[in-house]
Design an enzyme around this catalytic site. Structure first.
Site, short mmCIF file in Angstrom:
data_model
loop_
_atom_site.label_atom_id
_atom_site.label_comp_id
_atom_site.label_asym_id
_atom_site.label_seq_id
_atom_site.Cartn_x
_atom_site.Cartn_y
_atom_site.Cartn_z
N GLU A 235 0.70 -1.17 0.14
CA GLU A 235 -0.03 0.06 0.06
C GLU A 235 0.87 1.40 0.17
O GLU A 235 2.03 1.43 0.45
CB GLU A 235 -0.86 0.05 1.19
N ASP A 236 0.51 2.59 -0.45
CA ASP A 236 1.25 3.62 -0.64
C ASP A 236 1.21 4.20 0.67
O ASP A 236 2.22 4.87 1.32
CB ASP A 236 0.82 4.40 -1.81
N ASP B 252 -3.75 5.36 6.25
CA ASP B 252 -4.52 6.64 7.01
C ASP B 252 -5.15 6.26 8.23
O ASP B 252 -4.99 5.67 9.26
CB ASP B 252 -5.38 7.70 6.04
N LYS C 164 0.46 6.69 8.54
CA LYS C 164 0.00 8.30 9.23
C LYS C 164 -0.84 7.76 10.36
O LYS C 164 -2.04 7.81 10.38
CB LYS C 164 -1.03 8.89 8.03
N PHE D 97 -1.45 16.16 4.15
CA PHE D 97 -1.91 15.71 3.07
C PHE D 97 -0.75 15.43 2.10
O PHE D 97 -0.37 16.49 1.65
CB PHE D 97 -3.36 16.21 2.60
N ARG E 231 0.22 12.95 -8.81
CA ARG E 231 0.80 11.52 -9.03
C ARG E 231 2.21 11.51 -9.65
O ARG E 231 2.88 10.62 -9.00
CB ARG E 231 -0.15 10.38 -9.47
P1 IMP Z 1 -7.38 4.81 4.64
O1 IMP Z 1 -8.54 3.89 4.29
O2 IMP Z 1 -8.00 5.92 5.55
O3 IMP Z 1 -6.28 3.98 5.55
O4 IMP Z 1 -6.97 5.37 3.52
C1 IMP Z 1 -5.87 4.88 2.75
C2 IMP Z 1 -6.12 5.17 1.29
O5 IMP Z 1 -6.32 6.78 1.29
C3 IMP Z 1 -4.62 5.26 0.87
O6 IMP Z 1 -4.67 4.23 -0.32
C4 IMP Z 1 -4.51 6.52 -0.24
O7 IMP Z 1 -4.96 6.14 -1.56
C5 IMP Z 1 -5.70 7.52 0.29
N1 IMP Z 1 -4.82 8.44 1.07
C6 IMP Z 1 -4.72 8.79 2.61
N2 IMP Z 1 -4.23 9.70 2.87
C7 IMP Z 1 -3.51 10.25 1.82
C8 IMP Z 1 -2.71 11.58 1.53
O8 IMP Z 1 -2.08 12.03 2.34
N3 IMP Z 1 -2.61 11.65 0.27
C9 IMP Z 1 -3.05 10.92 -0.84
N4 IMP Z 1 -3.88 9.91 -0.51
C10 IMP Z 1 -4.22 9.40 0.75
MG MG Z 2 -4.39 4.18 -2.32
#
Ligand code: IMP
Ligand code: MG
Length: 178
Positions: free
Chosen positions: A103-104, A107, A135, A156, A169
């Protein structure tokens, strides 16, 4: 979020390209050593992961297979909708295989939690998680990241695959929007 498409947002480099490269090599070394003698399937979570995924996979010193999965969670802005669904599934059968989900950025953890649960239900031999950025302060779902690149406190992030409403991107560095 009240951000107009026409507002020019300031971007500050947070993690430059050369630091990313060093970290990716380091993660690849750890994975290659832990999976010595095996041939894991690396599963990239589209779309943000693409550059990290390519760099990581090519830096491994063990054989691997690759596949991709995609979930929809975030819409076109910075706010999560909360609802997640599978938009694209893996194509290689994962039963009995060693999986590394890549995963990138993690969050809230909702996306990864959902995808890992889904993959585990298909009885793979093992599932590990590799994320470029953690994060952690917004974590709602506990996620054990086995291989973590950078821990970032807030902000962000865009670049190196990460987007804000599909923009930025292509940036080679990881930047923070201010
Ligand atoms: P989560 O489900 O809240 O953990 O979100 C994960 C996804 O949200 C990641 O795969 C990203 O695509 C996107 N995301 C979360 N934070 C960021 C950020 O700071 N920049 C860009 N994409 C983010
Ligand atoms: Mg993503």
């Amino acid at each position: 979020m009240g951000f107009s498409e026409f507002v020019i947002m300031e971007k500050r480099v947070l993690i430059p390209r050369h630091e990313i490269q060093i970290k990716v090599k380091d993660l690849a070394r750890q994975i290659s050593s832990d999976f010595a003698g095996k041939e894991p399937i690396l599963i990239g979570i589209l779309n943000g992961v693409v550059f990290f995924f390519a760099d990581l996979v090519m830096s491994l010193s063990i054989p691997s297979k690759i596949d991709f999965i995609r979930a929809s969670s975030y819409g076109s802005s910075k706010a999560s909708s909360g609802a997640i669904k599978l938009v694209k599934d893996v194509e290689i059968p994962v039963r009995g295989q060693d999986l590394i989900v890549v995963e990138d950025i993690v969050d809230t953890g909702l996306t990864l939690n959902y995808l890992v649960k889904n993959l585990k239900s298909r009885e793979p031999a093992s599932v590990k998680i590799c994320a470029l950025i953690d994060k952690a302060e917004r974590r709602e779902n506990e996620v054990k990241i086995d291989y973590c690149g950078f821990r970032v406190q807030e902000g962000f992030l865009v670049g190196y695959g990460l987007d804000y409403a599909e923009k930025y991107r292509y940036l080679p560095d990881i930047c923070v929007i201010e």
